[in-house]
Write an enzyme that holds these catalytic residues in place. Structure first.
Site, PDB file in Angstrom:
ATOM      1  CG  LEU A  18      -1.983  -1.889   1.457  1.00  0.00           C
ATOM      2  CD1 LEU A  18      -1.951  -3.511   0.883  1.00  0.00           C
ATOM      3  CD2 LEU A  18      -3.165  -1.113   0.627  1.00  0.00           C
ATOM      4  CG  ASP A  19      -3.074   1.013   7.837  1.00  0.00           C
ATOM      5  OD1 ASP A  19      -2.352   1.696   7.640  1.00  0.00           O
ATOM      6  OD2 ASP A  19      -4.086   1.047   8.192  1.00  0.00           O
ATOM      7  CE  LYS A  20       2.754  -5.074  13.188  1.00  0.00           C
ATOM      8  NZ  LYS A  20       3.674  -4.617  14.411  1.00  0.00           N
ATOM      9  CB  THR A  53      -4.243  -3.352   5.180  1.00  0.00           C
ATOM     10  OG1 THR A  53      -4.510  -2.466   6.117  1.00  0.00           O
ATOM     11  CG2 THR A  53      -4.934  -4.055   4.534  1.00  0.00           C
TER      12      THR A  53
END
Length: 361
Positions: free
Chosen positions: A144-146, A148
């Protein structure tokens, strides 16, 4: 003979008494602070404390935004044991094969040039906390993105990790996200099928970001659409979306990514539907790097000034994930549900947005 400099009694404890040898035999050992240096140090510390106290906003919303930014920085500096313990407390499911955590905001999954601490770094520590000192390190199954938050699956061994990674690649994993967006898409339910690729954006500062690479173009002469060959660097990207709630200039969307391209949801919302995720400062503009520009009504309900909007966190949450069992039985699917973080729910309340109960359509 030169007069001796008077030394306060408190500093005498730091100095070596006359006739005694120093604990260090090295001539290069650091000398103790004299009275002037000690006073300057104490004065500097007091000034720093006063400065920090002055910077604390009185408004509760601004204070919460600042606390979240500080928490993001602290996550990069904590000891691995502390971070692993925090992840352990956020476990939402585990069995003999997988461990599912609630990924916190601001914590990167992988390391990088400016990353001091990430989830990968603490997986061995987390495994020992769960299964003893001889436990094999946990393995990442996806990312997951930082910024998110939400459901993240870890595997207890490499074989299980490969199996789950293959499920993601072959699109057998059902994923659902919640996103608070600026604006409301029209129509309120649909599918975005536009390839994505990384491009260089020229503006006030040259930078790279993911962008749409559509297979269709519009003729400027007659306004008709015609198909073009897909760029060789473009990746197929498909996203289903549905508006769950809307009020004034914001909406809550349920997103189901069919594919898994980098920043797919953020790009499709911002550039495909014209409704960027709240707090997405990267994709709210194309040709410049600047904080997200918010409508006056949204700022008022959030209790923010436009100048402070740069501190607004990304409101994108992985709320549900469904894994098929190894035997392929539909009845044995693993259904994982994760509630959004506190800042997300508070924003929903302030923006007067409602959402259905998790796990139900």
């Amino acid at each position: 003979m030169a007069a001796r400099r008077a030394v306060p009694r408190g500093v005498l404890g730091l100095a070596v008494k006359a006739g005694q040898r120093s604990f260090s035999h090295s001539q290069s050992a650091a000398a103790p602070l004299n009275a002037q240096q000690l006073a300057e140090k104490i004065r500097a510390e007091k000034q720093e404390q006063k400065k920090q106290q002055k910077e604390i906003p009185k408004d509760p919303v601004l204070r919460r935004v600042r606390e979240l930014a500080q928490l993001t920085q602290q996550l990069q500096r904590v000891h691995p044991n502390v971070l692993a313990k925090a992840l352990k407390q956020g476990i939402i499911y585990q069995n003999k094969e997988i461990v599912v955590i609630n990924k916190p905001y601001g914590l990167p999954v992988h390391g990088g040039p400016k990353v001091k601490m990430c989830i990968t770094d603490v997986l061995p520590v987390l495994a020992k906390m769960l299964d003893g000192m001889k436990a094999e390190p946990l393995h990442l199954c996806h990312r997951l993105d930082k910024e998110t938050t939400g459901v993240m699956v870890l595997a207890r061994d490499q074989d299980i990790a490969h199996w789950i990674q293959e499920l993601f690649k072959t699109r057998q994993v059902e994923k659902k996200y919640w996103a608070i967006c600026v604006g409301e898409p029209k129509p309120t339910e649909g599918l975005v099928d536009i390839p994505i690729m990384e491009k260089e954006a020229e503006g006030n500062q040259v930078h790279y970001k993911m962008a749409l690479a559509p297979n269709y173009r519009m003729s400027f002469e007659d306004g008709h659409m015609f198909k073009v060959r897909q760029h060789r660097n473009a990746n197929k990207a498909v996203t289903r979306y549905r508006v769950l709630s809307s009020f004034s200039s914001c909406s809550l969307l349920e997103l189901q990514p069919v594919t898994g391209v980098k920043h797919q949801l953020r790009v499709h919302l911002a550039y495909g539907l014209g409704c960027p995720v709240l707090g997405d400062h990267k994709y709210s503009h194309w040709s410049k790097l600047a904080p997200q520009k918010l409508p006056v009504g949204t700022l008022k309900r959030l209790g923010l000034e436009q100048a402070k909007a740069r501190h607004l966190p990304l409101h994108l949450h992985a709320c549900q994930l469904t894994l098929p069992e190894q035997n392929g039985s539909k009845e044995d699917k693993i259904h994982l549900v994760c509630r959004p973080p506190l800042f997300f729910t508070r924003s929903l309340q302030r923006l007067k947005l409602e959402f259905p109960e998790l796990g139900k359509k």
